[in-house]
Design an enzyme around this catalytic site. Structure first.
Site, PDB file in Angstrom:
ATOM      1  CE1 TYR A  53      -3.472   2.763   0.621  1.00  0.00           C
ATOM      2  CE2 TYR A  53      -2.044   3.460   2.421  1.00  0.00           C
ATOM      3  CZ  TYR A  53      -3.111   3.709   1.569  1.00  0.00           C
ATOM      4  OH  TYR A  53      -3.789   4.882   1.672  1.00  0.00           O
ATOM      5  CG  HIS A  83      -4.333  13.953  -0.598  1.00  0.00           C
ATOM      6  ND1 HIS A  83      -4.557  13.338  -1.809  1.00  0.00           N
ATOM      7  CD2 HIS A  83      -4.649  13.020   0.350  1.00  0.00           C
ATOM      8  CE1 HIS A  83      -4.976  12.108  -1.623  1.00  0.00           C
ATOM      9  NE2 HIS A  83      -5.054  11.888  -0.317  1.00  0.00           N
ATOM     10  CG  ASN A 196      -1.092   8.565   6.170  1.00  0.00           C
ATOM     11  OD1 ASN A 196      -2.037   8.773   6.920  1.00  0.00           O
ATOM     12  ND2 ASN A 196      -1.132   7.687   5.190  1.00  0.00           N
ATOM     13  CE1 TYR A 282     -22.115  26.722  47.058  1.00  0.00           C
ATOM     14  CE2 TYR A 282     -22.719  25.664  44.992  1.00  0.00           C
ATOM     15  CZ  TYR A 282     -22.809  25.742  46.372  1.00  0.00           C
ATOM     16  OH  TYR A 282     -23.581  24.846  47.052  1.00  0.00           O
ATOM     17  NE  ARG A 285     -18.501  28.632  50.192  1.00  0.00           N
ATOM     18  CZ  ARG A 285     -19.602  27.883  50.268  1.00  0.00           C
ATOM     19  NH1 ARG A 285     -19.517  26.638  50.710  1.00  0.00           N
ATOM     20  NH2 ARG A 285     -20.774  28.364  49.928  1.00  0.00           N
ATOM     21  CG  PHE A 330      -3.579   7.109   9.925  1.00  0.00           C
ATOM     22  CD1 PHE A 330      -4.959   7.230   9.992  1.00  0.00           C
ATOM     23  CD2 PHE A 330      -3.043   6.002   9.295  1.00  0.00           C
ATOM     24  CE1 PHE A 330      -5.795   6.271   9.443  1.00  0.00           C
ATOM     25  CE2 PHE A 330      -3.871   5.036   8.736  1.00  0.00           C
ATOM     26  CZ  PHE A 330      -5.248   5.171   8.802  1.00  0.00           C
ATOM     27  CD  GLU A 416      -9.230   8.094   4.402  1.00  0.00           C
ATOM     28  OE1 GLU A 416      -9.701   9.245   4.539  1.00  0.00           O
ATOM     29  OE2 GLU A 416      -8.145   7.869   3.843  1.00  0.00           O
TER      30      GLU A 416
END
Length: 511
Positions: A53, A83, A196, A282, A285, A330, A416
């Site tokens: 791959y 990309h 990646n 609150y 405190r 990844f 994906e």
């Protein structure tokens, strides 16, 4: 300062030094050797013809598409160009520099199968202060930060855009030529190795950790000032009360507030007056319980990031025994989760600060301070609208605290099919922290006004330091001012190191 990248990685301090301090970067001989060894394994695969791959196949949903040997370099270049598909405003320079150093770190670990020249190319960009133009939208934290890293990789090819020193966009080819650098030609596997990984979200988280650590300490400072101005009690911050609930962050925050309230004539004026301090609200405190929980959250985020700094997050990875295996390392879930967690904590630190501001301004609850901290309320509105601004920011932080990491949109033809949204989680965390800076600035200004209005009683040493820092641009209580520039300068005081340094010089180090 010089940061030397080893095959064991870099430290969080190294990332900050390069991202914010423009430190010089070098590859160690050991890192070069590790990369060369893993590249030799990829070269052997190339000659063997085995399908692997990203080396001899396409990517994502195209993983089963075989690529002819003569087109494998073309494949890597096409990957980067396709990309680099981000859109929107450019990410800040410090984020891009952190991301590039972390990609160098990843390559230098010797599990990516790239030539050392690839990592050196990124190092050269850092050392010549060439910052790729990385659009804010594009990453799903799926195979890491694919689009942002692809925009960085484009510059190595002499393509794409860089961020000019004036903030304008210019061509990468022009920037490389001006620096005397040559574009790189990618070999098999190298395009994939450049993009990646989790480097963008990790870089943002490391920057956020540094900012949050400072802001959480400053939240103790502004809380103590507000408590002092409202004639609150120091007794809830005694160490014996926090040892019986042993959360370390809570104990540290309580110790800070207790120390900050000592040696104050304002505090002395009502210490034995039961009408004033049977129980504070609150927001006063419980300040250490909220800020302390945020500190402990931050500690967990630091732990996760320290693990990620020594992690191999590429895909596929080259193992020392010669195997090349696909992984899911990844995936950004570990970082997305903690970014969301820290955003929730930081949002609450800001929310409780705004509640103290509201109390300081409300004549029915501020223990004899004038309405909206104006000596002439009516004609003057004092800090009324500063609290509106704070309330609006709290509301925005609540929206931003909704976790991004529970969202997922499938991509790449369902290859994906679960993504982390870690980039979005880290990006909105940075916005929450910027908003927290503004909220603490409003509290700082309000508390200083309150302390000033307690005159002639003198405040604590910490209070005196705060008044000295704020008074030059905010003046003393009187007629209304144009508040926007005052708040901007108060933000700078909160964000910068000077006030904390002055306070620590007077009272000792804050935890």
């Amino acid at each position: 300062m010089t940061v030397i990248v080893q095959p064991t990685g870099v430290s969080a301090a190294d990332v900050l030094a390069v991202a914010r301090g423009d430190a010089h970067v070098e590859l160690s001989p050991a890192a070069v050797e590790a990369m060369a060894a893993s590249r030799a394994i990829v070269d052997d695969i190339e000659t063997s013809g085995r399908p692997v791959y990203g080396v001899s196949t396409g990517f994502g949903a195209l993983a089963n598409t075989s690529i002819a040997p003569q087109r494998r370099a073309e494949l890597q270049h096409a990957l980067i160009r396709s990309h680099a598909a981000g859109i929107g405003a450019p990410m800040p320079r410090e984020v891009v520099r952190a991301m590039m150093l972390l990609r160098v770190r990843s390559l230098a670990m010797g599990r990516s199968g790239v030539r050392p020249v690839l990592a050196q190319g990124l190092v050269d960009l850092l050392n010549h202060e060439i910052t790729p133009w990385v659009p804010e939208h594009g990453s799903l934290g799926a195979s890491g930060d694919l689009a942002p890293l692809a925009h960085c990789a484009m510059v190595l090819l002499g393509e794409g855009w860089v961020l000019g020193k004036d903030g304008a966009r210019m061509s990468a080819a022009e920037a490389l030529h001006s620096a005397g650098l040559r574009p790189l030609e990618l070999a098999a596997k190298e395009g994939l190795a450049l993009i990646n990984g989790t480097d963008g979200m990790l870089g943002m988280l490391l920057l956020a950790i540094s900012d949050a650590a400072h802001l959480f300490a400053m939240a103790d400072v502004t809380a103590a000032l507000a408590i002092e101005a409202m004639l609150g009690s120091e007794r809830p911050f005694l160490p014996e009360l926090h040892s019986i609930r042993p959360h370390p962050g809570q104990a540290a925050s309580a110790a800070n507030i207790h120390r900050l309230l000592q040696n104050s004539a304002i505090m002395d004026s009502h210490r034995d007056d039961l009408a004033h301090a049977v129980q504070d609200a609150y927001s006063m405190r419980c300040a250490p319980q909220v800020a302390g929980a945020a500190r402990d959250t931050l500690g967990f985020v630091e732990l996760v990031c320290s693990r990620e700094l020594v992690s191999v997050v590429d895909n596929p990875v080259v193992l020392t025994d010669g195997r090349v295996e696909s992984t899911g390392n990844f995936h950004g879930a570990p970082l997305g989760f903690v970014a969301d967690y820290l955003a929730i904590a930081a949002a609450e630190v800001g929310a409780i600060a705004e509640r103290r501001v509201d109390r300081l301004l409300d004549v029915t609850r501020s223990r004899d301070l004038p309405p909206f901290l104006s000596p002439d309320a009516g004609v003057n509105s004092g800090l009324m609208i500063a609290q509106y601004t704070a309330a609006g920011i709290v509301a925005e932080n609540r929206r931003l605290a909704s976790p991004a990491s529970v969202d997922s949109l499938p991509t790449s033809g369902m290859q994906e099919d679960h993504v982390s949204m870690g980039w979005a989680a880290a990006k909105k965390l940075r916005t929450v922290l910027d908003n927290l800076t503004s909220l603490l600035a409003v509290e700082l200004l309000s508390a200083v006004r309150g302390v000033q209005l307690r005159s002639p009683l003198t405040p604590s040493p910490a209070g005196r330091a705060a008044v000295a820092a704020v008074e030059p641009f905010a003046g003393t209580p009187g007629p209304d001012l144009f508040l926007a520039p005052v708040l901007e300068q108060a933000r700078a005081v909160i964000a910068g190191p000077a006030l904390r340094a002055d306070i620590e010089a007077a009272v000792g180090p804050l935890g």
